[in-house]
Write an enzyme that holds these catalytic residues in place. Structure first.
Site, PDB file in Angstrom:
ATOM      1  N   THR A  74       4.596  -1.984  -1.362  1.00 51.07           N
ATOM      2  CA  THR A  74       5.856  -2.394  -1.972  1.00 51.07           C
ATOM      3  C   THR A  74       5.624  -3.388  -3.095  1.00 51.07           C
ATOM      4  OG1 THR A  74       7.083  -2.002   0.077  1.00 51.07           O
ATOM      5  CG2 THR A  74       8.091  -3.469  -1.531  1.00 51.07           C
ATOM      6  N   LEU A 158      13.850  -5.632   4.511  1.00 53.85           N
ATOM      7  CA  LEU A 158      13.109  -6.296   5.596  1.00 53.85           C
ATOM      8  C   LEU A 158      13.873  -7.493   6.135  1.00 53.85           C
ATOM      9  CD1 LEU A 158       9.458  -6.111   4.238  1.00 53.85           C
ATOM     10  CD2 LEU A 158      10.545  -4.666   5.956  1.00 53.85           C
ATOM     11  N   ARG A 234       4.608 -12.930   0.967  1.00 53.50           N
ATOM     12  CA  ARG A 234       3.441 -13.060   0.115  1.00 53.50           C
ATOM     13  C   ARG A 234       2.844 -14.450   0.326  1.00 53.50           C
ATOM     14  NH1 ARG A 234       3.458  -8.460   0.130  1.00 53.50           N
ATOM     15  NH2 ARG A 234       3.473  -6.936  -1.577  1.00 53.50           N
ATOM     16  N   GLU A 263      -6.835 -12.712  -0.394  1.00 51.46           N
ATOM     17  CA  GLU A 263      -7.091 -11.794   0.723  1.00 51.46           C
ATOM     18  C   GLU A 263      -8.270 -10.881   0.418  1.00 51.46           C
ATOM     19  OE1 GLU A 263      -2.470 -11.643   2.360  1.00 51.46           O
ATOM     20  OE2 GLU A 263      -3.254  -9.953   1.225  1.00 51.46           O
ATOM     21  N   HIS A 285      -2.700  -9.761   7.376  1.00 49.28           N
ATOM     22  CA  HIS A 285      -1.805  -8.932   6.552  1.00 49.28           C
ATOM     23  C   HIS A 285      -1.570  -7.563   7.214  1.00 49.28           C
ATOM     24  CE1 HIS A 285      -0.318  -8.411   2.155  1.00 49.28           C
ATOM     25  NE2 HIS A 285       0.423  -7.688   2.972  1.00 49.28           N
TER      26      HIS A 285
END
Length: 317
Positions: A74, A158, A234, A263, A285
């Site tokens: 996304t 979400l 994020r 990450e 994640h």
């Protein structure tokens, strides 16, 4: 014939079935792609698939054959959308695929932190039960989830799905207005009010210049001392150093973090360095990553590519 290159196929688990586009094409995939490898791997590509590999203007300007970028996620901050718009490179992302997986992850972390599951697990491993000499022991507070107030920052699919689950288990939900907004939209509450009143904060915002370090020391200072914060949005939404300070000084009661500023997170990351804290839950994640959600993602990914080939604009940005 289209030439399709998937730069980071390793982000899709091996047991998930990845279909192929319905039109004639050449397909190339790589488990991972380092920045220095991007241009070489995409030099003949007309369609690029990327989950997290960065495609900025410096890269894109060297790929004149590229016509379409299919983002296998996304988030779009790894692709220079302005460059793509000005150079007629179409871009599509994945939308609405994890509206079960992410909310369930959030609720799981809420229960784990409110009932201090990690702390009690650590205590048992360290022999605290035997030292206490009681049938049970209470080294950490246990608080109910029902009746608590959940502040949600981000009112997309979400955020709405988290709110639905939260209300089902007896929580009151407050949606926060943007920081610094002069007026509140219908259904929203002032940013600082939500920080002050919420027992739990859950972040579902995109990462933009306006939301970077949205939660830092001044915001922690407004929160209740028994409040917890969860970030499945994020990593850059929260100042990681100041989050650890807030936990160590008991300014807030706990945190659940699924996303990091870098990450994979290096060992020097303050969250990793303090991963032993009983009131800090870290996951790599994976909030989005239930099997059903990933299957939905890859199906939608291929649908986006097929749609581009047909000249339609499904999920294009």
């Amino acid at each position: 014939m289209e030439t399709i290159v998937f730069l980071d196929h390793g982000t899709i688990p091996a047991h998930i079935s990845l279909p192929r586009p319905s039109f004639c094409h050449q397909w190339h995939q790589y488990e991972t792609t380092k920045p220095a490898q991007v241009i070489e791997r995409l030099k003949n590509a007309t369609i690029a698939i990327t989950n997290k590999v960065v495609l900025d203007s410096q890269v894109l300007t060297q790929l004149p054959q590229l016509k379409f970028i299919a983002i296998a996620a996304t988030g779009t901050n790894n692709v220079d959308l302005n460059y793509c718009r000005s150079h007629n490179i179409k871009v599509a992302n994945i939308q609405g695929y994890a509206t079960r997986s992410v909310p369930e992850h959030v609720i799981a972390i809420i229960f784990a932190l409110k009932r201090n599951l990690a702390g009690y697990q650590q205590d048992i491993a360290n022999g605290e039960w035997q030292r206490q000499q009681q049938f049970c022991f209470f080294t950490h507070s246990i608080t109910d989830v029902a009746g608590s107030t959940l502040g949600i920052f981000g009112n997309g699919s979400l955020g709405q799905a988290v709110a639905t689950l939260a209300r089902a288990i007896g929580m009151e939900v407050l949606f926060a207005e943007h920081a610094g907004a002069s007026q509140c939209r219908d259904g929203y509450h002032p940013f600082e009010q939500v920080l002050r009143e919420a027992d739990i904060i859950s972040l579902h915002c995109p990462l933009t210049p306006a939301t970077t370090n949205m939660i830092a020391e001044p915001q922690f200072a407004l929160m209740k001392s028994n409040a917890i914060i969860i970030n499945t949005g994020r990593g850059g939404l929260i100042n990681e150093v100041e989050l650890i300070d807030a936990l160590l000084t008991k300014q807030i009661a706990g945190a659940g973090i699924d996303v990091f500023t870098q990450e994979p997170a290096p060992t020097s990351n303050p969250l990793i360095a303090h991963s032993h804290l009983p009131n800090l839950i870290l996951t790599p994640h994976v909030a989005w990553g239930s099997d059903s959600a990933i299957q939905t993602l890859v199906n939608q990914l291929i649908d986006n590519i097929n749609s581009f080939h047909l000249g339609t604009d499904k999920n294009q940005l």
